[in-house]
Write a protein that holds these residues in place. Sequence first.
Motif, PDB file in Angstrom:
ATOM      1  N   GLU A 131      -7.787   8.307  -5.063  1.00 13.34           N
ATOM      2  CA  GLU A 131      -7.705   7.189  -4.117  1.00 13.34           C
ATOM      3  C   GLU A 131      -8.264   5.917  -4.753  1.00 13.34           C
ATOM      4  N   LYS A 162     -12.998  -4.194   0.155  1.00 17.73           N
ATOM      5  CA  LYS A 162     -13.470  -3.979   1.527  1.00 17.73           C
ATOM      6  C   LYS A 162     -13.588  -2.498   1.874  1.00 17.73           C
ATOM      7  N   PRO A 186       0.827  -1.209   0.000  1.00 19.52           N
ATOM      8  CA  PRO A 186       0.000   0.000   0.000  1.00 19.52           C
ATOM      9  C   PRO A 186       0.862   1.260   0.000  1.00 19.52           C
ATOM     10  N   ARG A 244      -9.492   2.135  -3.639  1.00 19.36           N
ATOM     11  CA  ARG A 244      -9.857   1.281  -2.495  1.00 19.36           C
ATOM     12  C   ARG A 244     -10.080  -0.150  -2.954  1.00 19.36           C
ATOM     13  N   ASP A 245      -9.831  -1.076  -2.036  1.00 15.25           N
ATOM     14  CA  ASP A 245     -10.069  -2.483  -2.355  1.00 15.25           C
ATOM     15  C   ASP A 245     -11.538  -2.831  -2.152  1.00 15.25           C
ATOM     16  N   ASN A 298      -4.497   2.569   8.939  1.00 13.83           N
ATOM     17  CA  ASN A 298      -5.814   2.104   8.524  1.00 13.83           C
ATOM     18  C   ASN A 298      -5.740   0.837   7.686  1.00 13.83           C
ATOM     19  N   GLN A 299      -4.538   0.366   7.435  1.00 21.47           N
ATOM     20  CA  GLN A 299      -4.381  -0.845   6.613  1.00 21.47           C
ATOM     21  C   GLN A 299      -4.845  -2.084   7.383  1.00 21.47           C
ATOM     22  N   VAL A 307     -11.024  -0.396   1.867  1.00 23.47           N
ATOM     23  CA  VAL A 307      -9.791   0.090   2.482  1.00 23.47           C
ATOM     24  C   VAL A 307      -8.920   0.751   1.425  1.00 23.47           C
ATOM     25  N   SER A 308      -8.431   1.940   1.717  1.00 23.29           N
ATOM     26  CA  SER A 308      -7.587   2.663   0.769  1.00 23.29           C
ATOM     27  C   SER A 308      -6.249   1.946   0.608  1.00 23.29           C
ATOM     28  N   GLN A 309      -5.917   1.607  -0.647  1.00 22.60           N
ATOM     29  CA  GLN A 309      -4.672   0.902  -0.950  1.00 22.60           C
ATOM     30  C   GLN A 309      -3.641   1.787  -1.640  1.00 22.60           C
TER      31      GLN A 309
END
Length: 406
Positions: free
Chosen positions: A356, A361, A302, A358-359, A405-406, A363-365
Amino acid sequence: MNFSKFNMIPPHLEEAMQLMKSGQLKEATNVIQKNLSGTAPASHTDKNPIKDVTPDMSTLEDSSSSKDKNTGTDDVSSKLQDFTDKMKHFKLDLPSVMDISTLRTGVNTHSEPFIPDNAQFLKGNLKSSQGSHDYRLYIPSNYAQAVEDGLRLPLIVMLHGCTQSPEDFAVGTRMNELAEKHHCLIVYPSQPASANPNRCWNWFKPTDQQQGKGEPAWLAALTTSIIEDYAVDSSRVYIAGLSAGAAMAVIMAENYPKMYAGVGVHSGLAYRSATDLPSAMMTMRQGGSAPLKPASNNKFVPMIVFHGDQDHTVSIRNGEQVFEQAKQRLQAQETGLTTHQHKQCSEQNCRSTQLEIRDSKGVSQLEYWKIHGAGHSWAGGNSAGSYTDPKGPDASKEMLRFFFNQ
């Protein structure tokens, strides 16, 4: 041009100095402008004391243009001295091109940052197969209690830019202050002048772009040493840097993807975008010339990227290429990705645009922050440090938010 065999002033600066000596100040200014960025940098109207590696050419041009109004010998000498004084504030973030010790801004890059009670900012040295290197390690004031409670803390590796030191980088980024708030350790490796005259990480050398060799091997050894010697959660180890340090952080994420859970890139360059000094200088100015694809199928790490759109030292094209290179790897390994764009605006203007990914889920990758009107400086940094822009966004806070946040 290859200046790697000797430390000397590049031809364009030598030409400018000769013009200065002959009283041709405006011509000297034009030579520097042309060779620095191709065009004169946009003038800054903001009153905040931004310490950038790009000089304010508009002020130099204003001073030199008055030569046409007054051609007396005393007046020319006065203007020449004024120009020379301004040149003392001019420095390039170029790898090993020249010895810029005489052009420093006067900032004490080794001044100690404030350390709260019970916290420590230790001096260390690690000897490995790659030689002996110094580092500074910040241990937050709650560390002893965390150990007593059986907790293991995150670790962040911070790689300084050219001419900087661990102390200066700590002051400018305020990372030690954030370490207190978020309960984590920060290690600042130090690049010695013996490895690079300007203390740049050698991101452009093939031997320093590979796993198990050169500077990556030493940085990996240092990371491992801190993990083993302190109460560190090995699943929460991150690496970040500025400029040459950011380029090296990209290299580390590429070659040691299992070691780092996230990477922060501020004003950096893509992996293998240069392989020697001439290509490094060209890449810094206009980005890599060839399509920059991931060099391997290693695990995606990430990444959060920051770059000023008025950076005349490392072109913003490089930040775009860092993002694109990471996006290719992410898309090859993940499905269900979504892209989002945001703007950070005030009543006056929009300071940044964020892209951004996100995956599945949410979650920002991968994040790319384009900072409008910013040069080659750490966004939201402390003006007591070098290469900082006190205006937001706060890159340090955003990096930690992204990492944790990962």
